[in-house]
Scaffold this active site. Structure first.
Site, PDB file in Angstrom:
ATOM      1  N   SER A  11       0.826  -1.216   0.000  1.00  0.00           N
ATOM      2  CA  SER A  11       0.000   0.000   0.000  1.00  0.00           C
ATOM      3  C   SER A  11       0.858   1.263   0.000  1.00  0.00           C
ATOM      4  CB  SER A  11      -0.926  -0.003   1.221  1.00  0.00           C
ATOM      5  OG  SER A  11      -0.181  -0.184   2.403  1.00  0.00           O
ATOM      6  N   HIS A  28     -39.366  23.777 -12.636  1.00  0.00           N
ATOM      7  CA  HIS A  28     -39.357  22.959 -13.870  1.00  0.00           C
ATOM      8  C   HIS A  28     -38.559  23.644 -14.977  1.00  0.00           C
ATOM      9  CE1 HIS A  28     -42.811  20.843 -11.980  1.00  0.00           C
ATOM     10  NE2 HIS A  28     -43.194  22.077 -11.664  1.00  0.00           N
ATOM     11  N   SER A  88     -12.133  27.091 -28.055  1.00  0.00           N
ATOM     12  CA  SER A  88     -12.223  25.894 -28.883  1.00  0.00           C
ATOM     13  C   SER A  88     -11.068  25.904 -29.875  1.00  0.00           C
ATOM     14  CB  SER A  88     -13.560  25.891 -29.620  1.00  0.00           C
ATOM     15  OG  SER A  88     -13.473  25.107 -30.795  1.00  0.00           O
ATOM     16  N   LYS A 108     -15.888  30.645 -29.646  1.00  0.00           N
ATOM     17  CA  LYS A 108     -16.305  29.969 -28.418  1.00  0.00           C
ATOM     18  C   LYS A 108     -15.610  30.464 -27.160  1.00  0.00           C
ATOM     19  CE  LYS A 108     -18.315  25.878 -29.026  1.00  0.00           C
ATOM     20  NZ  LYS A 108     -19.454  25.396 -28.320  1.00  0.00           N
ATOM     21  N   ASN A 150     -16.000  28.735 -23.546  1.00  0.00           N
ATOM     22  CA  ASN A 150     -16.733  27.637 -22.902  1.00  0.00           C
ATOM     23  C   ASN A 150     -16.614  27.637 -21.375  1.00  0.00           C
ATOM     24  OD1 ASN A 150     -17.494  26.605 -25.405  1.00  0.00           O
ATOM     25  ND2 ASN A 150     -15.606  25.414 -25.591  1.00  0.00           N
ATOM     26  N   GLU A 207     -18.385  22.769 -16.038  1.00  0.00           N
ATOM     27  CA  GLU A 207     -18.676  21.433 -16.561  1.00  0.00           C
ATOM     28  C   GLU A 207     -17.831  20.363 -15.868  1.00  0.00           C
ATOM     29  OE1 GLU A 207     -18.307  21.605 -20.847  1.00  0.00           O
ATOM     30  OE2 GLU A 207     -19.687  23.294 -20.938  1.00  0.00           O
ATOM     31  N   TYR A 238     -10.365  -6.257  12.066  1.00  0.00           N
ATOM     32  CA  TYR A 238      -9.690  -5.752  10.864  1.00  0.00           C
ATOM     33  C   TYR A 238      -9.685  -6.794   9.747  1.00  0.00           C
ATOM     34  CZ  TYR A 238      -6.209  -4.005   7.634  1.00  0.00           C
ATOM     35  OH  TYR A 238      -5.587  -3.568   6.495  1.00  0.00           O
ATOM     36  N   GLN A 248      -8.054  -1.696   3.522  1.00  0.00           N
ATOM     37  CA  GLN A 248      -6.995  -0.927   2.868  1.00  0.00           C
ATOM     38  C   GLN A 248      -7.548  -0.147   1.666  1.00  0.00           C
ATOM     39  OE1 GLN A 248      -2.913  -2.500   2.618  1.00  0.00           O
ATOM     40  NE2 GLN A 248      -3.270  -2.648   0.417  1.00  0.00           N
TER      41      GLN A 248
END
Ligand code: ARG
Length: 462
Positions: free
Chosen positions: A23, A156, A277, A283, A285, A290, A317, A322
């Site tokens: 780990s 709505h 873009s 554009k 964006n 997002e 345990y 882990q």
């Protein structure tokens, strides 16, 4: 391979098994907490006479040396070790010899990892809380600035009634305020120290668990030792709180994406928080919004994943546990990143009050107020609802707003209408008359803002 066990084994671990089991690639994230816990454990062992003062000094010096070397890059946490616990112990023994071999007296990796994870998460809960608080500060500033910025309220995603931008943002203030309360609640509940629980059944050494708990800044020690090493509830609570934060950020992002469209133009993103873009030069964006919306899924995924990991585990345990690490780390880092970026995006965004008011004016958001006008003139609400429905239809057929109709046209729908209707359905009146507790009217909003400010001041940090 450098491992902490082997006496009972007659064969080397298969390399693939070793890799599968290891780990260190992710638990090295809490190297500091692991050493902090070890130093507290050593101090307690010395206080109880299990280590001599001299052994304690050497252990503390040794660990501090390892910590310094890791931090200044002299010592690499290498994948040759199974986990961070083995790394620290092996390095300590290499540096100070025999006293280093005594550090693990009365301790198991099970209580050690439970402690490390709690120490790590505890700090991260505070860091996440601070970021939510910064977002609340920005929201409150915008609320103060926009108590008079009228916009349509939606249900709505259809225009419903006029509200103000302050009121709309105030809804998010409440959501993120609750998020901070959730973080604070879970912080309190998780703040007990599992160190000293041993592998599962405590230990025969006379450990002072209260002392280590105190040294490490916990409220006190955990109780049942089996629960202590196998409790991951606090991580589930954390992932749930983080998921809720992401859900809020994602809803907000969705609105900003809609508001930023050419059709709405309610907001304009700052260039620093927008992207272009590669093909379409026009554009701009809303990628940040997002991405925040998009990253919500992986935080939910972490929650469901850990709930599923835990659901079949017998006490105490099990190695399955882990699996709690990578997903929790990823969720925390994701949420912190999203909070910081979202705050910056919101802080630099421009709000187009004119577009918002025009939009509120154009969608019959004052229809309820027109019905209320009739009610105030003695028409029962249900009848008023029907009359205004016909009035709206009449307007739609003529491409007009209610306030653009002539008195004669209005009288044709209902003789109850008088000249004061125009005032009653003006946007300003519609908003200002809504003065019930929690409503968008300017006075109500000012009360809400004052309460919000008070709350922020009373809750500076966890
Ligand atoms: N890497 C382990 C974990 O994250 C540490 C505990 C190991 N304990 C053990 N008995 N193998 O859960």
């Amino acid at each position: 391979m450098a491992q902490l066990w082997g006496g009972r084994f007659t064969k080397e671990t298969d390399q693939l098994v070793y890799n599968f089991n290891a780990s260190i690639s992710f638990d090295k994230k809490f190297y500091k907490q692991d050493m902090q816990g070890s130093m507290a454990h050593a101090r307690m062992l010395a206080k109880q006479g299990i280590l001599t003062e001299e052994e304690l000094e050497r252990i503390l010096e040794g660990i501090q040396g390892i910590l310094a070397d890791v931090e200044n890059g002299k010592l690499e946490i290498s994948d040759r070790y199974e986990d961070i616990h083995s790394f620290v112990e092996a390095n300590l023994i290499e540096r100070i010899g025999d006293p280093g071999k005594k550090l693990h007296t009365g301790r198991s990796r099970n209580d050690q990892v439970a402690l490390d994870m709690k120490l790590y998460v505890r700090e991260e809960v505070q860091a996440a809380d601070a970021l939510v608080r910064e977002l609340l500060e920005v929201l409150l500033r915008l609320m103060e600035e926009h108590t008079g910025t009228v916009m349509p309220g939606f249900t709505h995603l259809q225009k419903a009634q006029p509200i103000t931008l302050a009121h709309h943002l105030g809804a998010y203030f409440e959501m993120f305020r609750r998020d901070r309360e959730r973080l604070s609640d879970l912080y309190d509940r998780m703040n007990d120290c599992p160190l000293g629980a041993g592998a599962l059944a405590g230990t025969t050494y006379p450990l002072d668990r209260e002392y280590t708990a105190e040294l490490l800044g916990f409220r006190g020690p955990t109780r049942n030792s089996m629960d202590s090493v196998s409790d991951r509830d606090y991580l589930i609570e954390l992932l749930s709180a983080l998921s809720t934060i992401m859900m809020h950020l994602s809803r907000f992002s969705e609105e900003i994406i809609i508001w930023n469209t050419n059709e709405y133009q309610f907001v304009e993103m700052d260039d620093a928080y927008s992207t272009g873009s590669s093909i379409m030069p026009q554009k701009k964006n809303p990628d940040i919004a997002e991405l925040v919306r998009g990253k919500t899924g992986r935080v939910y995924g972490a929650l469901v994943s850990l709930l599923t990991t835990m659901k079949g585990l017998p006490l105490a345990y099990n190695k399955d546990m882990q699996e709690d690490k990578e997903l929790t780390f990823d969720a925390i880092d994701t949420v912190k990143g999203c909070l910081a970026l979202f705050r910056g995006m919101l802080d630099t965004m421009k709000f187009n009050g004119q577009k918002m008011a025009d939009s509120a004016r154009n969608g019959f958001t004052n229809a309820t107020d027109a019905a209320d006008y009739l009610v105030n003139h003695g028409v029962p609400f249900r009848d008023a609802h029907g009359i205004i429905g016909r009035l709206v239809l009449f307007c739609i057929e003529r491409g007009k707003a209610i306030e653009e109709l002539s008195m004669e046209e209005l009288k044709g729908i209902s003789p109850v209408f008088e000249k004061d209707l125009y005032e009653a359905v003006s946007l300003k009146t519609c908003v200002d008359k809504r003065e019930t507790l929690g409503a968008p009217g300017e006075k109500a909003m000012e009360r809400e803002i004052a309460l919000s400010r008070e709350w922020l001041e009373a809750h500076p940090a966890i």
